[in-house]
Write a protein that holds these residues in place. Structure first.
Motif, mmCIF file in Angstrom:
data_model
loop_
_atom_site.group_PDB
_atom_site.id
_atom_site.type_symbol
_atom_site.label_atom_id
_atom_site.label_comp_id
_atom_site.label_asym_id
_atom_site.label_seq_id
_atom_site.Cartn_x
_atom_site.Cartn_y
_atom_site.Cartn_z
ATOM 1 N N LEU A 86 36.444 -54.049 -40.714
ATOM 2 C CA LEU A 86 37.305 -53.343 -39.761
ATOM 3 C C LEU A 86 38.444 -52.616 -40.475
ATOM 4 O O LEU A 86 38.826 -51.510 -40.080
ATOM 5 C CB LEU A 86 37.857 -54.316 -38.726
ATOM 6 N N PHE A 87 38.971 -53.212 -41.527
ATOM 7 C CA PHE A 87 40.006 -52.560 -42.320
ATOM 8 C C PHE A 87 39.461 -51.296 -42.989
ATOM 9 O O PHE A 87 40.140 -50.262 -43.041
ATOM 10 C CB PHE A 87 40.575 -53.529 -43.352
ATOM 11 N N LEU A 88 38.230 -51.362 -43.491
ATOM 12 C CA LEU A 88 37.588 -50.180 -44.082
ATOM 13 C C LEU A 88 37.444 -49.074 -43.042
ATOM 14 O O LEU A 88 37.760 -47.913 -43.310
ATOM 15 C CB LEU A 88 36.219 -50.549 -44.656
ATOM 16 N N GLY A 125 35.455 -37.050 -49.335
ATOM 17 C CA GLY A 125 35.207 -37.663 -50.636
ATOM 18 C C GLY A 125 35.963 -38.967 -50.817
ATOM 19 O O GLY A 125 35.456 -39.928 -51.403
ATOM 20 N N MET A 126 37.180 -39.013 -50.301
ATOM 21 C CA MET A 126 37.962 -40.258 -50.365
ATOM 22 C C MET A 126 37.336 -41.352 -49.503
ATOM 23 O O MET A 126 37.375 -42.531 -49.861
ATOM 24 C CB MET A 126 39.400 -39.999 -49.917
ATOM 25 N N CYS A 127 36.763 -40.977 -48.358
ATOM 26 C CA CYS A 127 36.052 -41.963 -47.524
ATOM 27 C C CYS A 127 34.861 -42.536 -48.293
ATOM 28 O O CYS A 127 34.585 -43.736 -48.218
ATOM 29 C CB CYS A 127 35.574 -41.322 -46.223
ATOM 30 N N GLY A 128 34.172 -41.681 -49.026
ATOM 31 C CA GLY A 128 33.065 -42.159 -49.842
ATOM 32 C C GLY A 128 33.520 -43.079 -50.945
ATOM 33 O O GLY A 128 32.890 -44.109 -51.216
ATOM 34 N N LEU A 129 34.616 -42.739 -51.580
ATOM 35 C CA LEU A 129 35.159 -43.591 -52.638
ATOM 36 C C LEU A 129 35.600 -44.947 -52.084
ATOM 37 O O LEU A 129 35.355 -45.982 -52.704
ATOM 38 C CB LEU A 129 36.322 -42.880 -53.327
ATOM 39 N N LEU A 130 36.212 -44.940 -50.907
ATOM 40 C CA LEU A 130 36.589 -46.206 -50.265
ATOM 41 C C LEU A 130 35.360 -47.058 -49.955
ATOM 42 O O LEU A 130 35.389 -48.279 -50.126
ATOM 43 C CB LEU A 130 37.351 -45.937 -48.962
#
Length: 139
Positions: free
Chosen positions: A83-85, A56-61
């Protein structure tokens, strides 16, 4: 134009990742506790039950970075932020303690029919391919 399409796919990937454990779909692991069984993360206790929150945090990012990438026109800055993402997402995915994130995502798609996980992976791959076309395209 290709940059905007890539960013739309990143946004869709973020929505898929953020809703990965919502809408009644649960993440699961095949043969985690016993052979031939499927273990749902809602059944687990302790730190292992928090593994879906990393996705879920990956989705929010992805949602946040899609808004940031809309305003960037420089290819070098665009590629650096992309690349930072990816680096931040890999850090979050490697924080899962139960099993590898690859196994969680694969088993959730194949065994539990979690289509949000499938959408997250497919849209993320399309974003990366289109971003590659945008970055390496000659003027």
């Amino acid at each position: 134009m290709i940059r905007y399409v890539a960013i739309v796919f990143l946004f869709l990937s973020g929505i898929g990742g953020y809703t990965i454990d919502k809408f009644g779909q649960d993440l699961c692991i095949h043969e985690y506790i016993a052979i031939g069984t499927i273990t749902y993360f809602k059944e687990l206790n302790g730190v292992s039950a928090n593994d879906p929150s990393m996705l879920g945090m990956c989705g929010l990012l992805s949602i946040i970075f899609s808004v940031v990438l809309i305003f960037i026109k420089n290819k070098w800055l665009y590629s650096t932020i992309t690349l930072f993402l990816l680096f931040l997402e890999l850090i979050l995915l490697n924080m899962m303690e139960t099993v590898s994130y690859k196994e969680i995502v694969y088993d959730s798609i194949t065994q539990c029919s979690n289509y949000s996980a499938l959408g997250w992976i497919v849209f993320q791959i399309i974003f990366l391919i289109l971003s590659g076309f945008y970055i390496f395209k000659n003027r």
